[in-house]
Enzyme design. Structure first.
Site, PDB file in Angstrom:
ATOM      1  N   CYS A   1       0.827  -1.209   0.000  1.00  0.00           N
ATOM      2  CA  CYS A   1       0.000   0.000   0.000  1.00  0.00           C
ATOM      3  C   CYS A   1       0.864   1.264   0.000  1.00  0.00           C
ATOM      4  O   CYS A   1       0.644   2.172  -0.806  1.00  0.00           O
ATOM      5  CB  CYS A   1      -0.977  -0.015   1.166  1.00  0.00           C
ATOM      6  SG  CYS A   1      -0.267  -0.577   2.723  1.00  0.00           S
TER       7      CYS A   1
HETATM    8  N1  NDP Z   1      -4.216  -4.770   5.137  1.00  0.00           N
HETATM    9  C1  NDP Z   1      -3.713  -4.025   4.144  1.00  0.00           C
HETATM   10  O1  NDP Z   1      -4.043  -2.831   3.987  1.00  0.00           O
HETATM   11  C2  NDP Z   1      -2.728  -4.629   3.198  1.00  0.00           C
HETATM   12  C3  NDP Z   1      -2.258  -5.919   3.345  1.00  0.00           C
HETATM   13  N2  NDP Z   1      -1.364  -6.428   2.429  1.00  0.00           N
HETATM   14  C4  NDP Z   1      -0.834  -7.791   2.565  1.00  0.00           C
HETATM   15  O2  NDP Z   1      -1.853  -8.743   2.200  1.00  0.00           O
HETATM   16  C5  NDP Z   1      -1.717  -9.919   2.976  1.00  0.00           C
HETATM   17  C6  NDP Z   1      -3.017 -10.147   3.759  1.00  0.00           C
HETATM   18  O3  NDP Z   1      -3.235  -9.017   4.591  1.00  0.00           O
HETATM   19  P1  NDP Z   1      -4.498  -8.864   5.567  1.00  0.00           P
HETATM   20  O4  NDP Z   1      -5.703  -9.376   4.895  1.00  0.00           O
HETATM   21  O5  NDP Z   1      -4.467  -7.466   6.037  1.00  0.00           O
HETATM   22  O6  NDP Z   1      -4.065  -9.857   6.754  1.00  0.00           O
HETATM   23  P2  NDP Z   1      -4.968 -10.511   7.906  1.00  0.00           P
HETATM   24  O7  NDP Z   1      -4.071 -10.724   9.055  1.00  0.00           O
HETATM   25  O8  NDP Z   1      -6.192  -9.698   8.103  1.00  0.00           O
HETATM   26  O9  NDP Z   1      -5.377 -11.930   7.271  1.00  0.00           O
HETATM   27  C7  NDP Z   1      -4.447 -12.967   7.077  1.00  0.00           C
HETATM   28  C8  NDP Z   1      -5.112 -14.180   6.470  1.00  0.00           C
HETATM   29  O10 NDP Z   1      -4.146 -15.227   6.312  1.00  0.00           O
HETATM   30  C9  NDP Z   1      -4.574 -16.395   7.036  1.00  0.00           C
HETATM   31  N3  NDP Z   1      -3.379 -17.034   7.593  1.00  0.00           N
HETATM   32  C10 NDP Z   1      -2.576 -16.549   8.572  1.00  0.00           C
HETATM   33  N4  NDP Z   1      -1.562 -17.409   8.801  1.00  0.00           N
HETATM   34  C11 NDP Z   1      -1.743 -18.457   7.967  1.00  0.00           C
HETATM   35  C12 NDP Z   1      -1.040 -19.675   7.733  1.00  0.00           C
HETATM   36  N5  NDP Z   1       0.072 -19.992   8.427  1.00  0.00           N
HETATM   37  N6  NDP Z   1      -1.495 -20.535   6.798  1.00  0.00           N
HETATM   38  C13 NDP Z   1      -2.608 -20.239   6.088  1.00  0.00           C
HETATM   39  N7  NDP Z   1      -3.318 -19.097   6.256  1.00  0.00           N
HETATM   40  C14 NDP Z   1      -2.893 -18.214   7.182  1.00  0.00           C
HETATM   41  C15 NDP Z   1      -5.513 -15.875   8.103  1.00  0.00           C
HETATM   42  O11 NDP Z   1      -6.397 -16.912   8.517  1.00  0.00           O
HETATM   43  P3  NDP Z   1      -7.139 -16.890   9.996  1.00  0.00           P
HETATM   44  O12 NDP Z   1      -7.762 -15.529  10.129  1.00  0.00           O
HETATM   45  O13 NDP Z   1      -8.152 -17.973   9.868  1.00  0.00           O
HETATM   46  O14 NDP Z   1      -6.099 -17.173  11.005  1.00  0.00           O
HETATM   47  C16 NDP Z   1      -6.230 -14.755   7.332  1.00  0.00           C
HETATM   48  O15 NDP Z   1      -7.205 -15.320   6.490  1.00  0.00           O
HETATM   49  C17 NDP Z   1      -0.510  -9.706   3.896  1.00  0.00           C
HETATM   50  O16 NDP Z   1       0.638 -10.233   3.302  1.00  0.00           O
HETATM   51  C18 NDP Z   1      -0.449  -8.188   3.982  1.00  0.00           C
HETATM   52  O17 NDP Z   1       0.817  -7.745   4.364  1.00  0.00           O
HETATM   53  C19 NDP Z   1      -0.996  -5.708   1.344  1.00  0.00           C
HETATM   54  C20 NDP Z   1      -1.422  -4.422   1.151  1.00  0.00           C
HETATM   55  C21 NDP Z   1      -2.279  -3.763   2.110  1.00  0.00           C
HETATM   56  C1  X2W Z   2      -0.431  -0.049   9.216  1.00  0.00           C
HETATM   57  C2  X2W Z   2       0.474  -1.210   8.881  1.00  0.00           C
HETATM   58  O1  X2W Z   2       0.901  -1.945   9.761  1.00  0.00           O
HETATM   59  N1  X2W Z   2       0.754  -1.400   7.587  1.00  0.00           N
HETATM   60  C3  X2W Z   2       1.577  -2.489   7.127  1.00  0.00           C
HETATM   61  C4  X2W Z   2       1.720  -2.384   5.636  1.00  0.00           C
HETATM   62  C5  X2W Z   2       0.611  -3.054   4.885  1.00  0.00           C
HETATM   63  C6  X2W Z   2       1.109  -3.618   3.580  1.00  0.00           C
HETATM   64  O2  X2W Z   2       1.106  -3.068   2.513  1.00  0.00           O
HETATM   65  O3  X2W Z   2       1.679  -4.787   3.796  1.00  0.00           O
HETATM   66  P1  X2W Z   2       2.469  -5.740   2.803  1.00  0.00           P
HETATM   67  O4  X2W Z   2       3.767  -5.166   2.416  1.00  0.00           O
HETATM   68  O5  X2W Z   2       2.674  -6.992   3.554  1.00  0.00           O
HETATM   69  O6  X2W Z   2       1.616  -5.943   1.644  1.00  0.00           O
HETATM   70  C7  X2W Z   2       3.000  -2.414   7.713  1.00  0.00           C
HETATM   71  O7  X2W Z   2       3.481  -1.330   7.977  1.00  0.00           O
HETATM   72  O8  X2W Z   2       3.619  -3.478   7.751  1.00  0.00           O
END
Ligand code: NDP
Ligand code: X2W
Length: 400
Positions: A204
């Protein structure tokens, strides 16, 4: 209203594909056209819910469905006419329904979430991988080769494996796959995304930073030195997993800087900017956590190249993005606000003269969960599979 007009509204709203569905008669109830747009949406949603989900053209597997980005994919796909979710995975929440984990999605007809080890990919064409970094590479390397994959984690974004290992503090176990991955900052690498099997969806922060800077660097309008980036994120950026630092009492009524000088997005940001410059660029980058749920702002301080004016920067951004649906340069002087992109796939940006001559201040805003994650991921998969890029992404910002 004529059937043709009705179909055309449905098509323009992204609910119907031209010629795919024929609606022979629509009653004119004496309402305005606006009513029929709503009617179109209701009709098509009913259509989608009553049709079997696996009858849609593309069968989607959603890994990490129980997280924030997974839930956001479900929200976006609810209005996607061609992509239907046939497989969902979770870890701790395996065995549960999406509606029980996310009650706001209770109306969606979705499969029960299973653990990845129990997942059957034979009835899946494409995958959104919404898993934590580290876990992701282990899982993706075991997936069948026929799948198109958009990975939202950081595992395949940094080309230099040694650099990844240094910044992420863990070994990379899928370096061969990394070579195949295409970095999916859509507006910049659309042509490469078209032919990709595995797309590394950008982070992001890197999305909000590279969208304004890459065109300016490519056009040699700003100096490579002294780029200072101050970014702010909503708490949903940290995911749904319970963490002490993200408790309401820790976040509300204050802001804090984190990852100072060592945030793991630095190599990703520098990689993109250095590619644009064709020489190494280093940046000062400090992220901040804000007491808000969604939203991200990057405020970027740059030096103008010799002889360059603010007007040159403005015109370059205008030219770069005038045909883009999701990246908008605002009118001169208008300050981008996270409120104005909330829930949408837009990036709004603008450029301002600093009071110190020769410097400029650039501000860009996105919704971290949409353009910063699931929205851009859907934009990429649409392109990879040959569908209109904006399909399922026509949500307008939610304000207030
Ligand atoms: N949040 C954001 O704004 C952004 C996030 N990202 C990236 O996207 C990805 C997902 O983020 P986000 O949705 O926020 O994360 P969350 O922590 O909200 O969700 C993680 C998901 O992965 C599952 N999970 C966790 N550990 C395992 C494992 N060992 N094996 C299988 N499944 C697993 C969880 O399952 P359960 O809940 O059942 O444990 C859950 O469904 C991350 O890599 C994050 O850094 C990228 C850009 C922005
Ligand atoms: C507020 C906050 O904690 N933000 C996350 C970034 C979210 C994101 O873009 O994570 P990925 O690089 O895994 O996609 C962080 O700083 O790690």
């Amino acid at each position: 209203m004529s059937t043709a007009t009705f179909n055309s509204i449905c098509f323009n709203q992204g609910y119907l594909r031209k010629g795919a569905v024929k609606i022979s008669k629509v009653k004119n109830r004496g309402q305005r056209v606006k009513f029929y747009v709503g009617e179109a949406s209701v009709l098509s949603t009913k259509c989608m819910q009553s049709s079997e989900k696996n009858k849609k053209e593309v069968r989607i597997g959603l890994l990490g469905a129980s997280g924030y980005t997974g839930a956001e994919i479900v929200r976006l796909l609810a209005n996607h006419p061609y992509f239907g979710i046939t497989l969902m995975t979770a870890d701790r929440k395996a065995g549960q329904s999406m509606g029980s984990v996310f009650p706001h999605l209770i109306t969606q007809d979705l499969p029960t979430m299973v653990s990845v080890k129990d997942a059957d990919f034979s009835s899946v064409d494409a995958v959104f991988c919404c898993l934590p970094h580290g876990t992701t590479q282990e899982i993706i390397k075991g997936l069948p080769c026929h799948l198109k994959i958009v990975d939202l984690s950081a595992d395949f974004r940094v080309r230099d494996i040694a650099e990844y290992e240094e910044w992420y503090g863990q070994p990379h176990s899928a370096s061969e796959l990394q070579k195949e991955a295409v970095y999916g900052l859509t507006e910049i690498s659309r042509e490469d995304v078209k032919n990709a099997r595995l797309v590394a969806n950008p982070g992001c922060y890197p999305t909000s930073i590279q969208l304004p800077l890459v065109p300016l660097i490519k056009a040699k309008l700003i100096e490579h030195r002294n780029i200072i980036i101050d970014s702010k994120s909503g708490v949903s950026g940290a995911g749904r997993g319970a963490k002490e630092a993200n408790l309401y009492s820790e976040i509300a009524e204050g802001i804090y800087s984190y990852g100072v000088t060592k945030h793991r997005h630095v190599p990703e940001i520098e990689q993109g900017l250095s590619d644009a410059a064709q020489s190494k660029i280093n940046v000062s980058f400090t992220p901040h956590l804000m007491p808000m749920i969604r939203g991200m702002q990057s405020t970027i301080y740059v030096e103008l190249s010799q002889g360059v004016t603010i007007e040159d920067l403005y015109q370059q951004l205008r030219k770069s993005y005038e045909d883009e649906e999701f990246v908008k340069l605002l009118d001169k002087g208008v300050v981008p606000r996270t409120h104005n992109v909330r829930g949408s796939n837009y990036c709004f940006m603008n450029v301002f003269p600093d009071r110190i001559p020769g410097r400029a201040i650039i501000i860009s805003v996105i919704d971290n969960l949409v353009k910063g994650a699931s929205g851009q991921a859907l934009q990429n998969l649409n392109i990879m599979l040959g569908y209109p890029e904006n399909t399922g992404l026509l949500y307008q910002p939610l304000f207030p």
